[in-house]
Design an enzyme around this catalytic site. Structure first.
Site, mmCIF file in Angstrom:
data_model
loop_
_atom_site.group_PDB
_atom_site.id
_atom_site.type_symbol
_atom_site.label_atom_id
_atom_site.label_comp_id
_atom_site.label_asym_id
_atom_site.label_seq_id
_atom_site.Cartn_x
_atom_site.Cartn_y
_atom_site.Cartn_z
ATOM 1 N N ASP A 41 0.815 -1.224 0.000
ATOM 2 C CA ASP A 41 0.000 0.000 0.000
ATOM 3 C C ASP A 41 0.845 1.268 0.000
ATOM 4 O OD1 ASP A 41 -2.143 -1.673 0.166
ATOM 5 O OD2 ASP A 41 -2.510 -1.350 2.307
HETATM 6 P P1 NAP Z 1 0.858 -4.027 3.119
HETATM 7 O O1 NAP Z 1 0.168 -3.072 2.229
HETATM 8 O O2 NAP Z 1 0.071 -4.755 4.131
HETATM 9 O O3 NAP Z 1 1.627 -5.072 2.170
HETATM 10 C C1 NAP Z 1 2.486 -6.009 2.706
HETATM 11 C C2 NAP Z 1 2.899 -6.939 1.587
HETATM 12 O O4 NAP Z 1 3.872 -7.818 2.117
HETATM 13 C C3 NAP Z 1 1.759 -7.801 1.085
HETATM 14 O O5 NAP Z 1 1.358 -7.385 -0.196
HETATM 15 C C4 NAP Z 1 2.312 -9.219 1.093
HETATM 16 O O6 NAP Z 1 2.171 -9.798 -0.213
HETATM 17 C C5 NAP Z 1 3.775 -9.032 1.416
HETATM 18 N N1 NAP Z 1 4.281 -10.076 2.306
HETATM 19 C C6 NAP Z 1 3.690 -10.618 3.405
HETATM 20 N N2 NAP Z 1 4.458 -11.573 3.934
HETATM 21 C C7 NAP Z 1 5.571 -11.629 3.160
HETATM 22 C C8 NAP Z 1 6.751 -12.417 3.211
HETATM 23 N N3 NAP Z 1 6.956 -13.370 4.140
HETATM 24 N N4 NAP Z 1 7.686 -12.208 2.260
HETATM 25 C C9 NAP Z 1 7.504 -11.283 1.300
HETATM 26 N N5 NAP Z 1 6.411 -10.510 1.212
HETATM 27 C C10 NAP Z 1 5.462 -10.679 2.139
HETATM 28 O O7 NAP Z 1 2.052 -3.330 3.935
HETATM 29 P P2 NAP Z 1 2.684 -1.887 3.822
HETATM 30 O O8 NAP Z 1 3.023 -1.543 2.411
HETATM 31 O O9 NAP Z 1 3.758 -1.874 4.857
HETATM 32 O O10 NAP Z 1 1.498 -0.923 4.251
HETATM 33 C C11 NAP Z 1 0.999 -0.883 5.584
HETATM 34 C C12 NAP Z 1 -0.516 -0.880 5.590
HETATM 35 O O11 NAP Z 1 -0.973 -1.001 6.952
HETATM 36 C C13 NAP Z 1 -1.086 0.410 5.037
HETATM 37 O O12 NAP Z 1 -2.315 0.172 4.412
HETATM 38 C C14 NAP Z 1 -1.288 1.227 6.322
HETATM 39 O O13 NAP Z 1 -2.250 2.243 6.174
HETATM 40 C C15 NAP Z 1 -1.763 0.135 7.269
HETATM 41 N N6 NAP Z 1 -1.607 0.593 8.657
HETATM 42 C C16 NAP Z 1 -0.377 0.730 9.183
HETATM 43 C C17 NAP Z 1 -0.233 1.257 10.456
HETATM 44 C C18 NAP Z 1 1.088 1.523 11.074
HETATM 45 O O14 NAP Z 1 1.131 2.109 12.147
HETATM 46 N N7 NAP Z 1 2.176 1.104 10.473
HETATM 47 C C19 NAP Z 1 -1.353 1.580 11.189
HETATM 48 C C20 NAP Z 1 -2.606 1.393 10.620
HETATM 49 C C21 NAP Z 1 -2.705 0.892 9.363
HETATM 50 P P3 NAP Z 1 2.153 -11.407 -0.381
HETATM 51 O O15 NAP Z 1 1.059 -11.911 0.493
HETATM 52 O O16 NAP Z 1 1.929 -11.607 -1.829
HETATM 53 O O17 NAP Z 1 3.502 -11.887 0.055
#
Ligand code: NAP
Length: 469
Positions: A392
């Site tokens: 994301d």
């Molecule tokens: P993300 O959008 O959740 O994407 C994570 C990606 O990691 C997934 O597409 C997944 O694809 C891949 N993945 C998972 N396990 C894996 C592994 N073992 N090896 C390789 N790839 C792996 O994460 P992000 O880009 O960090 O974004 C964070 C999201 O969380 C945002 O939407 C944000 O708004 C939300 N959020 C974060 C917080 C915060 O405080 N950080 C708070 C609230 C909400 P596969 O399954 O294909 O591997």
């Protein structure tokens, strides 16, 4: 004498709490911050314990042992489970405040109405309302994040939900006002327990319409509620340290929630009432678009020839625990005089600072961790953007696609780099449940697999190439 000593210890503890928060601003001072917080808490407990009013030391020892029994295993949870662990801590804090308020009410009511002044009663009502709603709300949040089967993960919504929730809260406040006017009147034996039941129910009802993606923000809001209930408890117990520490807790929780909302371009009300985080099915055209894959050898060659590499970590790095392999990759690239920076999105992962903590664990130099706003202007000059388990936070749809839940969220401009390699296990979307067009872009190449093993392969390849040189 002990009273004066306690006051001095409380001032010292308050100062340490303030510095503890301040030192959290940088990974360089974060350890010192934790040490200051622990010392402040120890000072607070000892200074309170030595008061002459404390006569039953046995119960305090039992509570300390119980705290250790629960606290030590909680400190050992994996980093990916820290958000739910934090929620559990807030639940305990809220429960403690609620129980102290309840005990104080019945104690003073038994001694006579003159003890329950209007001010004290108002403080008790605030304490039990905030304390008990924080308790059940935080338990629900922890359960959702832990993906417990009996707690629905999807936002649960129904007609007139907000109206009925706010109605219940208003009724609880009205009961509280009655109690402030007449604390031990004939209705008080009904009104007081009714406020507790409504606060406990409100905590559950507040959380069920909120989706998983917003849960960390909500936990931070619950942190603020727990802090405010501690402030009320401080007024009830006439304890200045509880008032200042609670106010610090409440305000920092609120500020953190606002920062997280800004980083996701969401409004507060939207987080609380928006039912965001519903898992969406990928759009129909996704399966028709094709990804370009790259081999480890090919990616290693391009990385070797690059002058600048930006690594963009995301939640997948945490899941795979790939940080140590990434450190090895970093070392190999640095040895070749390639500039390597880490682009840190404020909400990458599942909790604030998630990426910083993991990269610090692998001893990546802090100076090479660059905040999103600082690195974005350099992205067009970057030779290789290596996206590791992020989705994301690098999705260009956030810039223009109003139909997506991430619309308006600032992103790391990975798509502007000359070449993009993206490591993930499958074609599944990220947390917001939407496809990422970065992966279909001309300059993007996928390296499918678990982040730890793919980066490990890259390290092996680059080490082999080094040996061959
Ligand atoms: P993300 O959008 O959740 O994407 C994570 C990606 O990691 C997934 O597409 C997944 O694809 C891949 N993945 C998972 N396990 C894996 C592994 N073992 N090896 C390789 N790839 C792996 O994460 P992000 O880009 O960090 O974004 C964070 C999201 O969380 C945002 O939407 C944000 O708004 C939300 N959020 C974060 C917080 C915060 O405080 N950080 C708070 C609230 C909400 P596969 O399954 O294909 O591997």
């Amino acid at each position: 004498m002990t009273h004066d000593l306690a006051q001095i210890a409380y001032i010292l503890a308050t100062t340490l709490f303030v510095f503890s928060l301040y030192w959290m601003n940088s990974p360089k001072t974060a350890r010192r911050s934790v040490f200051a917080g622990v010392t402040a808490m120890l000072l607070a407990v000892v200074a309170t314990w030595i008061q002459p009013e404390i006569v039953n030391h046995g119960w305090i020892l039992v509570a300390i042992i119980a705290g250790f029994v629960v606290g030590v295993p909680l400190s050992r949870v994996p980093l990916t489970a820290v958000p739910q662990r934090t929620a559990l801590s807030h639940a305990f804090g809220g429960l403690a405040a609620g129980l102290v308020g309840t005990a104080k009410y019945y104690h003073w009511a038994g001694e006579g109405a003159e003890h329950l002044t209007g001010f004290r009663m108002a403080a008790i009502v605030a304490e039990i309302l905030l304390g008990f709603l924080t308790f059940t709300g935080s338990l629900m949040a922890a359960g959702k994040l832990q993906e417990l089967k009996w707690i629905p993960q999807r936002p649960v919504t129904y007609p007139l939900q907000n109206v009925s929730n706010i109605g219940m809260l208003a009724l609880a406040v009205a009961f509280g006002v009655f109690l402030v006017i007449d604390p031990v009147g004939p209705w008080s034996s009904f009104l007081f327990p009714a406020i507790i039941v409504m606060a406990l129910s409100f905590g559950v009802l507040l959380i069920i319409p909120i989706g998983g993606a917003d849960m960390p923000t909500v936990i931070s809001i619950l942190n603020a509620y727990a802090g405010l209930s501690a402030v009320a408890m401080g007024f009830v117990l006439d304890n200045k340290l509880l008032i200042t520490a609670g106010a610090l807790d409440g305000s920092s929780g609120l500020i953190l929630s606002i920062i997280m909302c800004k980083a996701m371009n969401r409004s507060f009300t939207n987080v609380l009432f928006g039912a965001f985080g519903t898992v969406q099915t990928p759009r129909a055209d996704a399966s028709q678009k094709s990804y370009k894959e790259e081999t480890i050898e090919g990616a290693a060659q391009v990385l070797e020839q690059a002058e600048s590499v930006v690594i963009i970590p995301g939640y997948g790095m945490a899941v795979a625990q790939a940080q140590h392999r990434i450190r090895e990759l970093y070392d190999l690239l640095r040895k070749r005089n390639i500039s390597v920076k880490f682009a840190i999105h404020p909400v990458a992962g599942r909790m604030p600072g998630h990426m910083n903590v993991l990269l610090a664990e692998a001893d990546i130099p802090y100076d090479d961790l660059v905040e999103m706003d600082e690195i974005n202007p350099d992205m067009p000059q970057c030779d290789v953007a290596l996206v590791i388990g992020a989705n994301d936070v690098v999705n260009p749809a956030a810039r223009y696609d109003k139909g997506t839940p991430i619309y308006g969220m600032p992103i790391i401009d990975a798509d502007k780099a000359k070449t993009v390699y993206a490591i993930k296990r499958s074609k599944n979307p990220g947390f917001a449940g939407i496809d990422n067009e970065l992966y279909f872009a001309d300059r993007t190449f996928m390296l499918f697999g678990d982040a730890k093993s793919v980066v490990g392969e890259l390290v092996k390849q680059l080490s082999g190439n080094t040996a061959a040189h």
